[in-house]
Design an enzyme around this catalytic site. Structure first.
Site, mmCIF file in Angstrom:
data_model
loop_
_atom_site.group_PDB
_atom_site.id
_atom_site.type_symbol
_atom_site.label_atom_id
_atom_site.label_comp_id
_atom_site.label_asym_id
_atom_site.label_seq_id
_atom_site.Cartn_x
_atom_site.Cartn_y
_atom_site.Cartn_z
ATOM 1 N N TYR A 154 36.040 16.056 -11.662
ATOM 2 C CA TYR A 154 35.168 17.220 -11.889
ATOM 3 C C TYR A 154 35.298 17.737 -13.323
ATOM 4 O O TYR A 154 36.403 18.105 -13.753
ATOM 5 C CB TYR A 154 35.566 18.294 -10.886
ATOM 6 C CG TYR A 154 34.840 19.609 -10.968
ATOM 7 C CD1 TYR A 154 33.462 19.683 -11.080
ATOM 8 C CD2 TYR A 154 35.555 20.806 -10.862
ATOM 9 C CE1 TYR A 154 32.812 20.902 -11.125
ATOM 10 C CE2 TYR A 154 34.911 22.039 -10.900
ATOM 11 C CZ TYR A 154 33.544 22.075 -11.033
ATOM 12 O OH TYR A 154 32.906 23.292 -11.076
ATOM 13 N N ASP A 239 42.586 19.012 -3.493
ATOM 14 C CA ASP A 239 41.332 19.762 -3.470
ATOM 15 C C ASP A 239 40.486 19.170 -2.354
ATOM 16 O O ASP A 239 39.971 18.052 -2.465
ATOM 17 C CB ASP A 239 40.641 19.622 -4.827
ATOM 18 C CG ASP A 239 39.361 20.427 -4.935
ATOM 19 O OD1 ASP A 239 38.695 20.620 -3.902
ATOM 20 O OD2 ASP A 239 39.018 20.853 -6.053
ATOM 21 N N ILE A 241 37.693 20.657 -0.849
ATOM 22 C CA ILE A 241 36.553 21.551 -0.654
ATOM 23 C C ILE A 241 35.326 20.848 -0.066
ATOM 24 O O ILE A 241 34.383 21.513 0.359
ATOM 25 C CB ILE A 241 36.160 22.271 -1.963
ATOM 26 C CG1 ILE A 241 35.639 21.285 -3.008
ATOM 27 C CG2 ILE A 241 37.342 23.057 -2.514
ATOM 28 C CD1 ILE A 241 35.102 21.961 -4.256
#
Length: 497
Positions: A154, A239, A241
């Site tokens: 990201y 992470d 999400i």
């Protein structure tokens, strides 16, 4: 304000405020600016830029809206729910409502297939995943320390993890030879290189499911990562999400499920979660840190004072997420709709010979345009990306902004628009590729490298061209491409002289 005044003003500000650590000087954000200036609308601006750089899940809003209509007591702004206004509006400490933490823990379990349970007392609130990532960094690292992250990753991690904390990112290079899977050898190489450069590595960060790949980690890989961080005595931040965006096999395996059956130090394991992707609620700013380390939970909870979830949001979501029937229907429907959209989009690309990395999760595809680069370099990637944004009218994100080690890969988001807009986007892509093939023999050499910025044009009709340069918009980052770079000649574009 003159340049001297601007310089003097910047000298009055902090180093953090005037640094480039926010990371917004990259094509990832430049594409957003092009969209903001000329946004697509089916009737008001049909030639505008379609936003395909935003990973947002808008496919199941109708289910949430329907629940809200049927549950007016969940809101303090309705006649049915206003009696709770005072209790919600008065001061709340940083622990959050107990029912909210319980609801989040329950939803996290259901989003992972019910194979693991989560303790509400370990749920720490933060302002979105951005705030949660930064909070974890403040807890685990000092300025100058570093975290390993497998590439591609990201682009905004530089902002989220390092801008205010001073934490560094050390990429772990992964490539297409094994579908960008992380290997123990690559991990060791990155770790040893950091050590030689006197960089203190405090941990490893992974995104599972992956952004931008849309793939999930298998159990064997996760176990090897846990073994690695245990051996080095460094942290593992997961992470997760996109946990509930898995839409096809293989079944999602989360880190909590893996460590249940391993002999590892749980104090090194931490999870970042939010409702921004799984439920499509980024505007509600619900970020979660879930740590197996008691100190991180206690310290993180104190730090969360700087970015709490509003009590009104907690109140509504507690009711929604504790509604078992709604959650089950939402997760099942969302998965089916993502699978359908992914299938429509990838099949549409395949019609013109464009393939994507095989994926089973996420709100995007990792699109392979390497064959469209005549110049197999990152400069060549930037030329192609600029044409796609400016001329085709699609804001896609180039792989170089994700630190991909191979030029020619692009992340393209498919879940933030309606079916009709998807068809428009696919039509533009198909036209782009087909007309590009016809123009392969019409490539014209650019004599002056300084002229290419305003002269590069796709071989489209004049009625379909979008000339952002004439409006003063330059969507090429100076950090990514120099005007003195050799001019790559894509077979899909020609220069107008």
């Amino acid at each position: 304000m003159g340049s001297s005044s601007a310089t003097e003003n910047r000298q009055l500000l902090s180093k953090i405020a005037t640094s480039e650590g926010h990371g917004e000087n990259s094509p990832y954000f430049d594409g957003w600016k092009a969209y903001d200036i000329n946004p697509f609308h089916p009737t008001k601006n049909p030639e505008g830029v379609i936003q395909m750089g935003l990973a947002e899940n808008q496919l199941s809003f109708d289910l949430i809206e329907d629940w809200i209509k049927k549950n007016p007591r969940a809101s303090i702004c309705t006649p049915e729910g206003v009696e709770e206004f005072k209790n919600v509006a008065i001061f709340q400490d940083y622990h959050g409502f107990p029912e909210f933490r319980k609801a989040v823990a329950t939803f996290m379990s259901k989003a992972r297939g019910g194979r693991v349970t989560f303790d509400p007392n370990r749920v720490v609130m933060s302002g979105g995943a951005t705030g949660a990532n930064e909070l974890v960094m403040f807890c685990l690292a000092d300025p100058g320390d570093a975290f390993l992250i497998p590439s591609p990753y990201y682009p905004a991690f530089y902002r989220d993890l390092g801008w205010r904390t001073g934490v560094q990112i050390v990429p772990v290079d992964c490539d297409s030879t094994n579908n960008f899977k992380i290997t123990k050898e690559a991990l060791e190489a990155a770790y040893e290189k950091a050590q030689k450069n006197n960089i203190n590595v405090k941990g490893l960060i992974i995104t599972n499911p992956s952004n931008p790949l849309g793939t999930t980690f298998d159990r064997d890989t996760l176990e090897s990562l846990v073994e690695f961080i245990n051996q080095k005595n460094i942290h593992l931040v997961c992470d997760e999400i996109y946990a509930a965006t898995v839409f096809s096999s293989p079944t999602y395996t989360c880190i909590s499920e893996v460590i249940q059956n391993m002999n590892c130090n749980p104090n090194l394991i931490h999870i970042v979660y939010s409702l921004s992707k799984d439920m499509g609620l980024p505007g509600l700013r619900v970020g979660i840190v879930y740590s197996y380390n008691d100190d991180v939970v206690n310290i993180g909870r104190k730090m969360s004072s700087f970015g709490l979830v509003s009590s009104q949001t907690q109140h509504m979501l507690a009711s929604m997420l504790l509604d078992e029937e709604f959650v089950a229907r939402f997760l099942e429907t969302s998965s089916k709709r993502l699978a359908k959209r992914h299938g429509v989009f990838t099949k549409g690309l395949e019609e013109v010979g464009i393939n994507c990395l095989k994926s089973n999760a996420g709100l995007f595809c990792w699109m392979d345009l390497r064959r469209l680069l005549e110049d197999q370099t990152f400069d060549g990637e930037m030329v192609l990306w600029r044409v796609i944004v400016n001329e085709v009218g699609l804001n896609v994100s180039p792989g170089s902004s994700f630190k991909c080690v191979e030029p020619g890969w692009f992340r393209v988001c498919f879940a933030n628009m309606d079916d009709e807009t998807v068809e428009v986007a696919l039509k533009r892509i198909r036209t782009f590729v087909r007309q590009g093939k016809k123009a392969q023999d019409q490539v014209v050499q650019v004599k002056s490298p300084k002229r290419w910025k305003s002269n590069l044009r796709l071989s489209f009709s004049s009625s379909s061209t979008r000339r952002f340069d004439q409006e003063g918009v330059n969507v090429l980052s100076p950090h990514m491409m120099s005007p003195h770079s050799p001019m790559p000649h894509s077979p899909l574009v020609r220069a107008k002289t």
